[in-house]
Design an enzyme around this catalytic site. Structure first.
Site, PDB file in Angstrom:
ATOM      1  N   HIS A  73     -16.531   4.777  11.790  1.00 43.42           N
ATOM      2  CA  HIS A  73     -16.805   5.914  10.916  1.00 43.42           C
ATOM      3  C   HIS A  73     -18.313   6.131  10.892  1.00 43.42           C
ATOM      4  O   HIS A  73     -19.074   5.172  10.781  1.00 43.42           O
ATOM      5  CB  HIS A  73     -16.283   5.586   9.513  1.00 43.42           C
ATOM      6  CG  HIS A  73     -16.207   6.759   8.596  1.00 43.42           C
ATOM      7  ND1 HIS A  73     -17.319   7.425   8.158  1.00 43.42           N
ATOM      8  CD2 HIS A  73     -15.146   7.375   8.029  1.00 43.42           C
ATOM      9  CE1 HIS A  73     -16.942   8.413   7.355  1.00 43.42           C
ATOM     10  NE2 HIS A  73     -15.628   8.405   7.265  1.00 43.42           N
ATOM     11  N   ALA A  78       2.247   2.916   2.449  1.00 41.17           N
ATOM     12  CA  ALA A  78       3.400   2.874   3.353  1.00 41.17           C
ATOM     13  C   ALA A  78       4.511   1.993   2.779  1.00 41.17           C
ATOM     14  O   ALA A  78       5.673   2.401   2.725  1.00 41.17           O
ATOM     15  CB  ALA A  78       2.967   2.364   4.725  1.00 41.17           C
ATOM     16  N   ARG A 122      -8.479   9.006  15.309  1.00 44.36           N
ATOM     17  CA  ARG A 122      -7.798   9.635  14.170  1.00 44.36           C
ATOM     18  C   ARG A 122      -8.699  10.656  13.493  1.00 44.36           C
ATOM     19  O   ARG A 122      -9.884  10.411  13.297  1.00 44.36           O
ATOM     20  CB  ARG A 122      -7.425   8.559  13.154  1.00 44.36           C
ATOM     21  CG  ARG A 122      -7.097   9.111  11.792  1.00 44.36           C
ATOM     22  CD  ARG A 122      -6.650   8.043  10.848  1.00 44.36           C
ATOM     23  NE  ARG A 122      -7.718   7.287  10.237  1.00 44.36           N
ATOM     24  CZ  ARG A 122      -8.383   7.660   9.134  1.00 44.36           C
ATOM     25  NH1 ARG A 122      -8.140   8.817   8.554  1.00 44.36           N
ATOM     26  NH2 ARG A 122      -9.309   6.873   8.613  1.00 44.36           N
ATOM     27  N   PHE A 165     -12.866  18.907   6.779  1.00 42.19           N
ATOM     28  CA  PHE A 165     -13.093  17.557   7.278  1.00 42.19           C
ATOM     29  C   PHE A 165     -13.377  17.659   8.773  1.00 42.19           C
ATOM     30  O   PHE A 165     -13.050  18.664   9.400  1.00 42.19           O
ATOM     31  CB  PHE A 165     -11.832  16.704   7.046  1.00 42.19           C
ATOM     32  CG  PHE A 165     -12.002  15.611   6.024  1.00 42.19           C
ATOM     33  CD1 PHE A 165     -12.341  15.914   4.716  1.00 42.19           C
ATOM     34  CD2 PHE A 165     -11.822  14.277   6.367  1.00 42.19           C
ATOM     35  CE1 PHE A 165     -12.490  14.902   3.772  1.00 42.19           C
ATOM     36  CE2 PHE A 165     -11.967  13.267   5.435  1.00 42.19           C
ATOM     37  CZ  PHE A 165     -12.303  13.574   4.133  1.00 42.19           C
ATOM     38  N   GLU A 202     -16.192  10.911   4.583  1.00 43.48           N
ATOM     39  CA  GLU A 202     -16.491  12.113   5.336  1.00 43.48           C
ATOM     40  C   GLU A 202     -16.616  13.338   4.421  1.00 43.48           C
ATOM     41  O   GLU A 202     -17.182  14.361   4.803  1.00 43.48           O
ATOM     42  CB  GLU A 202     -15.358  12.327   6.336  1.00 43.48           C
ATOM     43  CG  GLU A 202     -15.632  13.390   7.337  1.00 43.48           C
ATOM     44  CD  GLU A 202     -14.739  13.223   8.556  1.00 43.48           C
ATOM     45  OE1 GLU A 202     -14.697  12.116   9.119  1.00 43.48           O
ATOM     46  OE2 GLU A 202     -14.092  14.199   8.923  1.00 43.48           O
ATOM     47  N   GLN A 218     -11.602   2.889  15.294  1.00 39.84           N
ATOM     48  CA  GLN A 218     -12.474   3.996  14.893  1.00 39.84           C
ATOM     49  C   GLN A 218     -13.715   3.502  14.146  1.00 39.84           C
ATOM     50  O   GLN A 218     -13.604   2.720  13.212  1.00 39.84           O
ATOM     51  CB  GLN A 218     -11.712   4.939  13.973  1.00 39.84           C
ATOM     52  CG  GLN A 218     -12.585   6.061  13.448  1.00 39.84           C
ATOM     53  CD  GLN A 218     -11.760   7.147  12.783  1.00 39.84           C
ATOM     54  OE1 GLN A 218     -11.469   7.044  11.599  1.00 39.84           O
ATOM     55  NE2 GLN A 218     -11.380   8.149  13.528  1.00 39.84           N
ATOM     56  N   GLY A 272       0.856  -1.186   0.000  1.00 39.90           N
ATOM     57  CA  GLY A 272       0.000   0.000   0.000  1.00 39.90           C
ATOM     58  C   GLY A 272       0.889   1.232   0.000  1.00 39.90           C
ATOM     59  O   GLY A 272       2.079   1.163  -0.350  1.00 39.90           O
ATOM     60  N   LEU A 313     -18.059   2.336   2.741  1.00 38.45           N
ATOM     61  CA  LEU A 313     -17.852   3.714   3.196  1.00 38.45           C
ATOM     62  C   LEU A 313     -18.436   4.784   2.276  1.00 38.45           C
ATOM     63  O   LEU A 313     -18.256   4.750   1.065  1.00 38.45           O
ATOM     64  CB  LEU A 313     -16.358   3.991   3.344  1.00 38.45           C
ATOM     65  CG  LEU A 313     -16.085   5.277   4.117  1.00 38.45           C
ATOM     66  CD1 LEU A 313     -16.349   5.081   5.597  1.00 38.45           C
ATOM     67  CD2 LEU A 313     -14.673   5.760   3.901  1.00 38.45           C
ATOM     68  N   SER A 364      -4.672   9.698   7.785  1.00 35.41           N
ATOM     69  CA  SER A 364      -3.993   8.401   7.740  1.00 35.41           C
ATOM     70  C   SER A 364      -3.372   8.081   6.393  1.00 35.41           C
ATOM     71  O   SER A 364      -2.332   7.414   6.344  1.00 35.41           O
ATOM     72  CB  SER A 364      -4.909   7.278   8.199  1.00 35.41           C
ATOM     73  OG  SER A 364      -5.809   6.960   7.214  1.00 35.41           O
TER      74      SER A 364
HETATM   75  C1  LIG Z   1     -12.916   2.825   2.378  1.00 41.19           C
HETATM   76  C2  LIG Z   1     -11.778   3.572   3.026  1.00 41.19           C
HETATM   77  C3  LIG Z   1     -11.624   4.923   2.787  1.00 41.19           C
HETATM   78  C4  LIG Z   1     -10.576   5.629   3.388  1.00 41.19           C
HETATM   79  N1  LIG Z   1     -10.456   6.971   3.131  1.00 41.19           N
HETATM   80  C5  LIG Z   1      -9.430   7.653   3.693  1.00 41.19           C
HETATM   81  C6  LIG Z   1      -9.236   9.035   3.392  1.00 41.19           C
HETATM   82  O1  LIG Z   1      -9.957   9.643   2.601  1.00 41.19           O
HETATM   83  N2  LIG Z   1      -8.204   9.679   3.988  1.00 41.19           N
HETATM   84  C7  LIG Z   1      -7.352   9.053   4.862  1.00 41.19           C
HETATM   85  O2  LIG Z   1      -6.431   9.688   5.368  1.00 41.19           O
HETATM   86  N3  LIG Z   1      -7.504   7.732   5.139  1.00 41.19           N
HETATM   87  C8  LIG Z   1      -8.511   7.027   4.565  1.00 41.19           C
HETATM   88  N4  LIG Z   1      -8.650   5.679   4.853  1.00 41.19           N
HETATM   89  C9  LIG Z   1      -7.597   4.991   5.635  1.00 41.19           C
HETATM   90  C10 LIG Z   1      -6.341   4.789   4.766  1.00 41.19           C
HETATM   91  O3  LIG Z   1      -6.719   4.521   3.448  1.00 41.19           O
HETATM   92  C11 LIG Z   1      -5.460   3.663   5.256  1.00 41.19           C
HETATM   93  O4  LIG Z   1      -5.216   3.792   6.632  1.00 41.19           O
HETATM   94  C12 LIG Z   1      -4.101   3.638   4.549  1.00 41.19           C
HETATM   95  O5  LIG Z   1      -4.270   3.737   3.158  1.00 41.19           O
HETATM   96  C13 LIG Z   1      -3.342   2.376   4.907  1.00 41.19           C
HETATM   97  O6  LIG Z   1      -2.205   2.244   4.100  1.00 41.19           O
HETATM   98  P1  LIG Z   1      -1.157   1.088   4.370  1.00 41.19           P
HETATM   99  O7  LIG Z   1      -0.074   1.268   3.370  1.00 41.19           O
HETATM  100  O8  LIG Z   1      -0.813   1.081   5.805  1.00 41.19           O
HETATM  101  O9  LIG Z   1      -1.959  -0.283   4.099  1.00 41.19           O
HETATM  102  P2  LIG Z   1      -2.787  -0.869   2.853  1.00 41.19           P
HETATM  103  O10 LIG Z   1      -2.935   0.094   1.756  1.00 41.19           O
HETATM  104  O11 LIG Z   1      -4.016  -1.477   3.415  1.00 41.19           O
HETATM  105  O12 LIG Z   1      -1.842  -2.028   2.331  1.00 41.19           O
HETATM  106  C14 LIG Z   1      -1.612  -3.220   3.061  1.00 41.19           C
HETATM  107  C15 LIG Z   1      -0.742  -4.144   2.245  1.00 41.19           C
HETATM  108  O13 LIG Z   1      -0.335  -5.244   3.050  1.00 41.19           O
HETATM  109  C16 LIG Z   1      -0.410  -6.435   2.309  1.00 41.19           C
HETATM  110  N5  LIG Z   1      -0.550  -7.562   3.261  1.00 41.19           N
HETATM  111  C17 LIG Z   1      -1.313  -7.628   4.375  1.00 41.19           C
HETATM  112  N6  LIG Z   1      -1.143  -8.810   5.006  1.00 41.19           N
HETATM  113  C18 LIG Z   1      -0.241  -9.510   4.267  1.00 41.19           C
HETATM  114  C19 LIG Z   1       0.346 -10.798   4.389  1.00 41.19           C
HETATM  115  N7  LIG Z   1       0.053 -11.623   5.400  1.00 41.19           N
HETATM  116  N8  LIG Z   1       1.223 -11.193   3.442  1.00 41.19           N
HETATM  117  C20 LIG Z   1       1.534 -10.385   2.398  1.00 41.19           C
HETATM  118  N9  LIG Z   1       0.998  -9.153   2.241  1.00 41.19           N
HETATM  119  C21 LIG Z   1       0.134  -8.717   3.165  1.00 41.19           C
HETATM  120  C22 LIG Z   1      -1.593  -6.229   1.390  1.00 41.19           C
HETATM  121  O14 LIG Z   1      -1.515  -7.071   0.269  1.00 41.19           O
HETATM  122  C23 LIG Z   1      -1.417  -4.744   1.016  1.00 41.19           C
HETATM  123  O15 LIG Z   1      -0.556  -4.598  -0.078  1.00 41.19           O
HETATM  124  C24 LIG Z   1      -9.674   4.967   4.253  1.00 41.19           C
HETATM  125  C25 LIG Z   1      -9.830   3.603   4.489  1.00 41.19           C
HETATM  126  C26 LIG Z   1     -10.893   2.922   3.910  1.00 41.19           C
HETATM  127  C27 LIG Z   1     -11.050   1.470   4.240  1.00 41.19           C
END
Ligand SMILES: Cc1cc2nc3c(=O)[nH]c(=O)nc-3n(C[C@H](O)[C@H](O)[C@H](O)COP(=O)(O)OP(=O)(O)OC[C@H]3O[C@@H](n4cnc5c(N)ncnc54)[C@H](O)[C@@H]3O)c2cc1C
Length: 575
Positions: free
Chosen positions: A236, A22, A388, A121, A249, A234, A20, A246, A393
């Protein structure tokens, strides 16, 4: 896959689990610095949940805004549990992070003067959410994926990471298997980072992707390492009634109003100043309270209405097109013409794998683990504390992902040695797979999961009490026992989703126990955690981070960690 003779060992400087925002931000930094980096992900990177982020990403770009105000709003929103040094880092670096994303090619929406547009927001004293219509996450994820790809990252997609290699205080890789054909492998590395995203799938009503099963949390906890502040989940305010999908917001940010079955704009009672833009915990509780007192709408009276019909249709069509489509597709309700039904949905996890401000994983409140990093939603650097703010995020994932990448480069440049892995390091994973495939009981994964999720929503959801939490804790203990007695039908090695879902259920049961345990010992209400039997915040006893540990029998113990307070002394929140 019963013995380790066919385990392949890959060697890298850095291994990142998760693609993702991060994970990719870190991978890009490492690869550009010439470090051999593997990104392992159970999904294609562009299917990561980051791509579902709709509403925006915060940065103090407005003429009347300041990074200090962004810090204050974040700390206040966190109910003073956020670590203020980490918040300061995030807010001061936010404007630069937006420009970084823009230079990579993220096409943000513009205002009439051609500047990056910002919208209001919840919980923010100034408009500061930058956005790309209501597809912000996808726009940024695509841009960073392209640039990381261009830099030469190596992606192992559709690989499932099942265990961490951790011995003598040092992390030196992960074990994983290829979902396509079950081929097992060890990824041996000098530094490892977890960026595996959120875990709200533990709840029945949730806004999260199917993949958000929190695998890495229990993987870490199984090695005796702590999880921090897991009780803070959290909810929502605006999930589509019934499904939890979702409605960002942004719908309230653009002017959406909430009404109960009597047509009352009920936020006047709960947050007379901020109204619909009070922070998410406040609005979620208000909605649930209306529903509980019999003023809900919809077939089962479990929702309230959000009304956008008073807005200029062009606002909906140009700034919220995706949301309109979702409500039509899932509920047959067109927000241009009628109010739509929404209710609180489990959305985001403030707690997770504890890290320092430099994303190093903590072994306890004081010490860190060598070679191990985490960032994004699976981590708890604690910029969100107990709650949050919307649009913080995506910012956290991108900014701390990049920061983790920079810190790993530094660590590698200092000359950290590779601790060599052996094939035996895959044994724990191979044993877990063997156990699930050969288990011949009468319990079904889908049924156990449904029971867990229903219990979490009902007993450890928006409202919690000692009784409801104790019931859920013993329910989880019973489910953990029943889980030993499962049976899966697919015993094959090809795209075995039965196997994967069983492994994921094991993780969900274990980390859910941390959520409930934390909620039980925290006898106060703070941010998203609301105890009906302790409705007040209690700084004297609980202005502390929860560090919880699990033993081999799934028993949990805890200790408390200090909160970093620099500029803002805790105050009562008012709305
Ligand atoms: C519907 C929705 C809308 C949102 N809107 C907003 C917004 O407008 N603004 C905001 O700030 N935040 C928003 N958020 C929150 C935000 O999107 C997330 O917190 C953030 O994008 C998380 O990013 P990440 O890189 O941590 O994880 P993710 O993008 O979730 O990526 C996780 C990764 O880990 C991998 N993974 C997990 N477990 C394993 C495993 N066991 N083995 C191999 N790979 C694995 C997955 O394949 C994936 O690639 C929203 C969340 C949702 C659900």
């Amino acid at each position: 896959m019963s013995n380790n003779t066919n385990v392949r060992i890959y060697e890298y400087d850095a291994v990142i689990v998760g693609a993702g925002l991060a994970g990719l931000a870190a991978a890009k930094e490492l690869t550009e610095a010439g470090k051999r980096t593997a990104v392992i992900t159970k999904l294609h990177p562009l299917r990561s949940h980051s791509g579902a982020a709709q509403g925006g990403i915060n940065a103090a770009l407005g003429a009347e805004d300041s990074t200090e105000l962004h810090e204050f709003d974040t700390v206040k929103g966190s109910d003073y549990l956020a670590d203020q040094d980490a918040v300061e880092l995030m807010c001061t670096k936010a404007p630069e992070t937006i420009r970084w994303a823009e230079h990579m090619g993220a096409a943000f929406s513009r205002d009439a003067e051609g500047n990056i547009a910002i919208r209001p927001f919840g919980g923010q004293s100034k408009p500061r959410a930058c956005y790309a219509k209501d597809r912000t996450g996808l726009a940024v994820l695509q841009a960073i994926y392209e640039q990381a790809f261009r830099a030469g990252i190596e992606v192992f997609d559709e690989w499932y990471v099942a265990d961490l290699l951790y011995k003598n205080d040092k992390v030196y890789g992960v074990s994983a298997y290829n979902i396509r054909n079950s081929e097992p492998a060890i990824f041996n590395a000098k530094v490892v980072m977890f960026a595996t995203g959120g875990h709200a799938r533990a709840f029945r009503f949730n806004s999260n992707a199917h993949a958000n099963t929190g695998d890495s949390l229990s993987i870490v906890a199984r090695h005796g390492l702590p999880l921090e502040d897991m009780e803070f989940v959290q909810f929502h305010p605006s999930g589509l009634g019934g499904s939890g999908v979702l409605i960002s917001e942004a719908a309230r940010g653009e002017g959406g109003r909430l009404f109960n079955a009597l047509g009352e704009r009920f936020m006047t009672k709960y947050a007379p100043n901020a109204m619909e833009l009070a922070s998410r915990d406040v609005v979620s509780r208000a909605i649930m309270q209306e529903v509980r007192e019999g003023r809900g709408v919809g077939k089962d009276k479990q929702s309230v209405n959000i009304d956008l019909t008073h807005l200029d249709p062009q606002i909906i069509l140009t700034r919220l097109p995706e949301l309109r489509e979702l409500a039509i597709a899932f509920q047959g309700q067109d927000m241009l013409k009628e109010p739509i039904h929404i209710s609180a949905t489990a959305h985001y996890s403030m707690g997770g794998i504890p890290t320092t401000i430099n994303c190093e994983v903590r072994k306890n409140p004081i010490q860190t683990v060598e070679g191990f990093y985490a960032a994004g939603e699976c981590s708890c650097v604690s910029v969100h504390g107990a709650n949050r703010l919307g649009a913080n995020s995506v910012l956290e994932a991108l900014l701390f992902g990049r920061h983790a990448g920079e810190n790993m480069v530094k660590k590698l440049n200092e000359g950290i040695k590779l601790k060599k892995a052996t094939k035996e390091d895959a044994n724990q994973m191979l044993e877990e797979i063997r156990r699930i495939k050969t288990s011949n009981g009468n319990e079904r994964v889908s049924a156990l999961r449904a029971e867990l999720q229903a219990g979490m929503t009902e007993k450890a959801g928006v409202f919690r009490t000692k009784i409801s939490l104790e019931e859920q804790l013993s329910h989880i203990n019973a489910l953990l026992q029943r889980f030993k007695n499962i049976r899966i039908d697919d015993k094959s090695n090809t795209f075995n989703t039965d196997l994967q879902e069983a492994i994921e259920l094991g993780h969900m049961l274990e980390f859910s126990k941390f959520i409930v345990y934390g909620a039980l010992i925290r006898e106060e209400s703070r941010g998203a955690h609301f105890r009906e039997d302790f409705p007040k915040r209690n700084d004297e006893k609980f202005l502390k981070h929860t560090y919880a540990y699990m033993d081999n029998e799934f028993n949990i113990t805890h200790e408390w960690g200090d909160v970093v307070i620099t500029k803002f002394e805790p105050k009562e929140r008012s709305y």
